[in-house]
Scaffold this motif. Structure first.
Motif, PDB file in Angstrom:
ATOM      1  N   THR A 150       0.829  -1.214   0.000  1.00  0.00           N
ATOM      2  CA  THR A 150       0.000   0.000   0.000  1.00  0.00           C
ATOM      3  C   THR A 150       0.861   1.261   0.000  1.00  0.00           C
ATOM      4  OG1 THR A 150      -0.103  -0.103   2.413  1.00  0.00           O
ATOM      5  CG2 THR A 150      -1.899  -1.154   1.208  1.00  0.00           C
ATOM      6  N   ALA A 151       2.084   1.163  -0.535  1.00  0.00           N
ATOM      7  CA  ALA A 151       3.062   2.250  -0.391  1.00  0.00           C
ATOM      8  C   ALA A 151       2.635   3.552  -1.048  1.00  0.00           C
ATOM      9  CB  ALA A 151       4.423   1.812  -0.953  1.00  0.00           C
ATOM     10  N   ASN A 152       1.676   3.513  -1.980  1.00  0.00           N
ATOM     11  CA  ASN A 152       1.221   4.764  -2.601  1.00  0.00           C
ATOM     12  C   ASN A 152       0.241   5.516  -1.704  1.00  0.00           C
ATOM     13  OD1 ASN A 152      -1.004   3.106  -2.858  1.00  0.00           O
ATOM     14  ND2 ASN A 152      -1.331   3.523  -5.030  1.00  0.00           N
ATOM     15  N   ARG A 153      -0.081   4.959  -0.537  1.00  0.00           N
ATOM     16  CA  ARG A 153      -0.960   5.656   0.406  1.00  0.00           C
ATOM     17  C   ARG A 153      -0.519   5.469   1.869  1.00  0.00           C
ATOM     18  NH1 ARG A 153      -2.867   1.288  -2.067  1.00  0.00           N
ATOM     19  NH2 ARG A 153      -4.060  -0.312  -0.979  1.00  0.00           N
ATOM     20  N   ALA A 154       0.205   4.389   2.173  1.00  0.00           N
ATOM     21  CA  ALA A 154       0.707   4.188   3.534  1.00  0.00           C
ATOM     22  C   ALA A 154       1.666   5.318   3.909  1.00  0.00           C
ATOM     23  CB  ALA A 154       1.422   2.842   3.638  1.00  0.00           C
ATOM     24  N   MET A 155       1.636   5.714   5.184  1.00  0.00           N
ATOM     25  CA  MET A 155       2.418   6.870   5.640  1.00  0.00           C
ATOM     26  C   MET A 155       3.493   6.433   6.625  1.00  0.00           C
ATOM     27  SD  MET A 155      -0.746   9.540   5.975  1.00  0.00           S
ATOM     28  CE  MET A 155      -1.860   9.749   4.567  1.00  0.00           C
ATOM     29  N   ILE A 156       4.529   7.246   6.713  1.00  0.00           N
ATOM     30  CA  ILE A 156       5.703   6.855   7.483  1.00  0.00           C
ATOM     31  C   ILE A 156       5.372   6.681   8.961  1.00  0.00           C
ATOM     32  CG2 ILE A 156       8.067   7.462   8.096  1.00  0.00           C
ATOM     33  CD1 ILE A 156       7.678   6.727   5.148  1.00  0.00           C
ATOM     34  N   GLY A 157       4.482   7.501   9.503  1.00  0.00           N
ATOM     35  CA  GLY A 157       4.103   7.333  10.909  1.00  0.00           C
ATOM     36  C   GLY A 157       3.521   5.960  11.176  1.00  0.00           C
ATOM     37  N   GLY A 158       2.619   5.510  10.306  1.00  0.00           N
ATOM     38  CA  GLY A 158       2.050   4.178  10.452  1.00  0.00           C
ATOM     39  C   GLY A 158       3.076   3.089  10.235  1.00  0.00           C
ATOM     40  N   MET A 159       4.015   3.327   9.311  1.00  0.00           N
ATOM     41  CA  MET A 159       5.055   2.337   9.055  1.00  0.00           C
ATOM     42  C   MET A 159       5.975   2.183  10.264  1.00  0.00           C
ATOM     43  SD  MET A 159       5.995   3.012   5.027  1.00  0.00           S
ATOM     44  CE  MET A 159       7.008   1.524   4.889  1.00  0.00           C
ATOM     45  N   VAL A 160       6.237   3.288  10.967  1.00  0.00           N
ATOM     46  CA  VAL A 160       7.010   3.184  12.205  1.00  0.00           C
ATOM     47  C   VAL A 160       6.190   2.450  13.267  1.00  0.00           C
ATOM     48  CG1 VAL A 160       8.035   4.489  14.113  1.00  0.00           C
ATOM     49  CG2 VAL A 160       8.424   5.216  11.755  1.00  0.00           C
ATOM     50  N   GLY A 161       4.924   2.827  13.400  1.00  0.00           N
ATOM     51  CA  GLY A 161       4.078   2.187  14.401  1.00  0.00           C
ATOM     52  C   GLY A 161       3.961   0.692  14.218  1.00  0.00           C
ATOM     53  N   ASN A 162       3.920   0.240  12.963  1.00  0.00           N
ATOM     54  CA  ASN A 162       3.782  -1.189  12.668  1.00  0.00           C
ATOM     55  C   ASN A 162       5.110  -1.884  12.426  1.00  0.00           C
ATOM     56  OD1 ASN A 162       1.054  -1.250  12.885  1.00  0.00           O
ATOM     57  ND2 ASN A 162       0.646  -1.693  10.741  1.00  0.00           N
ATOM     58  N   ASN A 163       6.201  -1.138  12.339  1.00  0.00           N
ATOM     59  CA  ASN A 163       7.481  -1.694  11.895  1.00  0.00           C
ATOM     60  C   ASN A 163       7.303  -2.400  10.549  1.00  0.00           C
ATOM     61  OD1 ASN A 163      10.230  -2.384  11.890  1.00  0.00           O
ATOM     62  ND2 ASN A 163       9.817  -4.339  12.897  1.00  0.00           N
ATOM     63  N   SER A 164       6.824  -1.678   9.567  1.00  0.00           N
ATOM     64  CA  SER A 164       6.508  -2.241   8.255  1.00  0.00           C
ATOM     65  C   SER A 164       7.777  -2.709   7.540  1.00  0.00           C
ATOM     66  CB  SER A 164       5.786  -1.193   7.405  1.00  0.00           C
ATOM     67  OG  SER A 164       4.574  -0.808   8.018  1.00  0.00           O
ATOM     68  N   CYS A 165       7.579  -3.649   6.614  1.00  0.00           N
ATOM     69  CA  CYS A 165       8.728  -4.260   5.928  1.00  0.00           C
ATOM     70  C   CYS A 165       8.575  -4.189   4.412  1.00  0.00           C
ATOM     71  CB  CYS A 165       8.867  -5.718   6.356  1.00  0.00           C
ATOM     72  SG  CYS A 165       9.073  -5.953   8.128  1.00  0.00           S
ATOM     73  N   GLY A 166       7.763  -5.071   3.819  1.00  0.00           N
ATOM     74  CA  GLY A 166       7.585  -5.098   2.379  1.00  0.00           C
ATOM     75  C   GLY A 166       8.465  -6.129   1.700  1.00  0.00           C
ATOM     76  N   SER A 167       8.421  -6.119   0.370  1.00  0.00           N
ATOM     77  CA  SER A 167       9.024  -7.187  -0.413  1.00  0.00           C
ATOM     78  C   SER A 167      10.543  -7.135  -0.459  1.00  0.00           C
ATOM     79  CB  SER A 167       8.458  -7.171  -1.837  1.00  0.00           C
ATOM     80  OG  SER A 167       8.597  -5.891  -2.420  1.00  0.00           O
ATOM     81  N   TYR A 168      11.163  -6.014  -0.073  1.00  0.00           N
ATOM     82  CA  TYR A 168      12.621  -5.888  -0.156  1.00  0.00           C
ATOM     83  C   TYR A 168      13.298  -5.949   1.208  1.00  0.00           C
ATOM     84  CZ  TYR A 168      11.955  -4.543  -5.027  1.00  0.00           C
ATOM     85  OH  TYR A 168      11.617  -4.537  -6.349  1.00  0.00           O
ATOM     86  N   SER A 169      12.642  -6.524   2.196  1.00  0.00           N
ATOM     87  CA  SER A 169      13.219  -6.509   3.542  1.00  0.00           C
ATOM     88  C   SER A 169      14.489  -7.343   3.633  1.00  0.00           C
ATOM     89  CB  SER A 169      12.198  -7.018   4.566  1.00  0.00           C
ATOM     90  OG  SER A 169      11.917  -8.393   4.370  1.00  0.00           O
ATOM     91  N   ILE A 170      14.675  -8.316   2.739  1.00  0.00           N
ATOM     92  CA  ILE A 170      15.909  -9.113   2.794  1.00  0.00           C
ATOM     93  C   ILE A 170      17.123  -8.278   2.387  1.00  0.00           C
ATOM     94  CG2 ILE A 170      14.778 -11.331   2.514  1.00  0.00           C
ATOM     95  CD1 ILE A 170      15.336 -11.270  -0.422  1.00  0.00           C
ATOM     96  N   VAL A 171      16.877  -7.121   1.764  1.00  0.00           N
ATOM     97  CA  VAL A 171      17.963  -6.200   1.405  1.00  0.00           C
ATOM     98  C   VAL A 171      17.956  -4.978   2.318  1.00  0.00           C
ATOM     99  CG1 VAL A 171      18.924  -4.713  -0.393  1.00  0.00           C
ATOM    100  CG2 VAL A 171      17.929  -6.921  -1.006  1.00  0.00           C
TER     101      VAL A 171
END
Length: 563
Positions: A150-171
């Protein structure tokens, strides 16, 4: 008592002197430079997020700046209400629903404040959209690596709150790995900035006669206990699983210099990332940003006759350190076949694969990319995995990734009341354990009469698994709970994380004692009590959670209105 304390006390008294909640909210509205809504329409809009939960809040606030946030904190304390921090509301586990005041930072607190390209960091407010941040950073030669679907709408505050990762977390790792500094307002209205501290600086913080000093002392006492240290290292998820969001990240804090000599500096940002807004209200974020991806990319889209083949092939692929290894199963691919928008992106699919791995490699030129993809393909063929190995380059790469990202939305559009439900979609285990774990969870789901949907982050040991449930049916509502509990027990067997990137929220918090043990769960409760003694921030998440099959969007057996 200082002048500031007198003003704050006056405001609290002002709120308490009126008789009705509506009158209190009217006073609050007049004191904010931002906006406050308590009409039913706005409250209904904010009663849900992207999860299966629905709770009608008392009001919705849109603060314009930090002082508005501080006003909201003082009001909530005096009125006995809670605050639920929110940005885009793309959370899948119910983090953004609650009975108090939803505080939406997306309207006004959405500015990029400072960029230091040479040092590799950016300072911003929580309402900045992830993709818009990367568009802004491109001229600087930098970007923020974690990328939710959801990166075209997800926001950095929420990503910090959730510790978001995504498809490139192995890098690029998780959001926690990038959090350098967080400016916050604590539950007493005081400001605190959290960043990396030397052992000497950590000790100095412990001397403060403030709430900030108290939370440093509490964590020092808790993590200095050798018996507690052993319990954390034994009970928490395996440290080689980099996607782990189970409870508060005390296992990460333990591996810092005050408690483990030779380890990195202590930084409370590691705890706040993934804390789901339950400890402090974040107003500014300083994050590390990486150099742009390599100029040449390529995909190897390996077709398999079985899911098990794809899972075992993932172990082979990971030996070559690719940028991403993502999985789609047949159910997902069949959904794209029926969708006019995504049919055109199926150009590379041959036959009827039961599963597919999308493997990305990068380099300075096409020859480097081809060499890596050829090595992966050769190893897979030698192991007997896969039957078709198309390679994708250039603009077609985006089409393939769009097809993979389509999975979540397409699954939600399955016809009928029974839907693929986000309940066990976020489990993470060691990549080497993934084939056996999936075998076991498939057998458990067969006991429930379920055929799971499998997709997403195979290379990180995390597949999004979704049973198909009708949450308007009380039998399925109970099954929703039972599937969650059985899965927690299985994940614990593998020392995995019940949440890899989507967080605990309401859907998994009930099972945290299973995951970390009762003694460590009591530590999580003590941390919450130390930071937030009045239970002001997003209560019912991570600790003291209600049953996960309550407060659902639908009441069992409720009649459907036909339009």
């Amino acid at each position: 008592m200082g002048q500031t304390d007198s003003i704050q006390l006056s405001k609290k008294t002002q709120y308490l002197s009126v008789q009705t909640q509506a009158e209190q909210l009217a006073i609050l509205r007049a004191s904010l430079e931002g906006e406050l809504y308590d009409d039913l329409s706005m409250r209904s809009l904010y009663a849900t997020d992207a999860s299966v939960y629905r709770v009608l809040p008392v009001a919705v606030a849109m603060p314009r700046h930090e002082e508005d946030v501080r006003q909201l904190i003082h009001f909530a304390r005096s009125a006995g209400l809670s605050l639920i921090p929110r940005t885009a509301g793309t959370s899948l586990a119910g983090q953004c629903v609650g009975e108090g005041i939803v505080v939406d930072c997306s309207r006004y607190m959405n500015r990029i404040l400072e960029v230091n390209a040479e040092a590799g960091w950016v300072r911003l407010q929580p309402g900045v959209v992830r993709d818009e941040l990367n568009h802004y950073l491109r001229p600087y030669g930098r970007f923020f690596g974690p990328n939710t679907s959801t990166a075209n709408r997800a926001m950095i505050g929420g990503m910090v709150g959730n510790n978001s990762c995504g498809s490139y977390s192995i890098v690029y790792g998780t959001t926690r790995d990038h959090a350098l500094e967080l400016k916050t307002i604590l539950s007493d209205g005081s400001e605190a900035v959290f960043k990396a501290l030397s052992v000497e600086e950590f000790d100095q913080k412990c001397q403060l006669n403030t709430l900030e000093g108290q939370i440093y002392r509490q964590i020092r006492e808790a993590l200095s206990d050798p018996r507690r240290q052993e319990s954390i290292r034994t009970e928490f998820p395996r440290p080689d699983i980099h996607r782990r969001n189970t409870g508060y990240a005390v296992d990460v804090l333990l591996e810092t210099a005050p408690f483990t000599p030779g380890k990195p500096d202590f930084n409370f940002c590691k705890l706040l990332a993934g804390s789901e807004g339950t400890l402090a209200f974040i107003t500014e974020i300083k994050i590390h940003v990486d150099p742009l991806p390599p100029p040449e990319l390529g995909l190897l889209c390996v077709h398999f006759h079985s899911l098990q083949q794809a899972l075992r092939a993932t172990i082979v692929a990971m030996r070559h350190q690719p940028r991403a290894v993502e999985l789609m199963d047949k159910i997902i691919m069949d959904c794209t076949r029926e969708n006019l928008l995504y049919q055109k992106n199926r150009f590379f699919i041959q036959g009827e694969p039961e599963a597919m791995l999308i493997i990305e490699a990068g380099g300075d030129n096409r020859a480097q990319v081809d060499e890596q993809l050829q090595q992966i393909e050769s190893d897979m063929r030698q192991a007997g995995y896969g039957y078709h190995f198309p390679r994708i380059y250039g603009k077609d790469i985006a089409r393939v990734w769009d097809l993979r990202k389509a999975g979540l939305g397409l699954l939600a559009n399955v016809k009928g009341d029974a839907k693929p439900v986000a309940v066990i979609e976020d489990t993470a285990v060691s990549v080497e354990d993934l084939p056996e774990y999936i075998d076991e969870i498939t057998r458990i789901m067969e006991e429930f009469g379920q055929r799971l949907v499998y997709y997403a982050h195979a290379g990180a040991g995390e597949l999004h698994l979704r049973p198909i449930l009708n949450l308007k049916d009380p039998v399925h509502v109970q099954q929703f709970h039972d599937i969650g509990e059985r899965t927690a027990q299985l994940v614990k067997k593998y020392r995995g994380s019940l949440s890899g990137e989507h967080g605990d929220g309401r859907v998994r918090a009930e099972f945290i004692p299973i995951m970390v043990g009762e003694e460590n769960y009591q530590l999580l409760k003590a941390i919450k009590a130390s930071w937030d003694p009045h239970n002001l921030f997003n209560p019912g998440k991570i600790v003291d959670a209600p049953p996960m099959n309550t407060a659902l969007r639908y009441e069992p057996n409720q009649p459907d209105r036909q339009f």
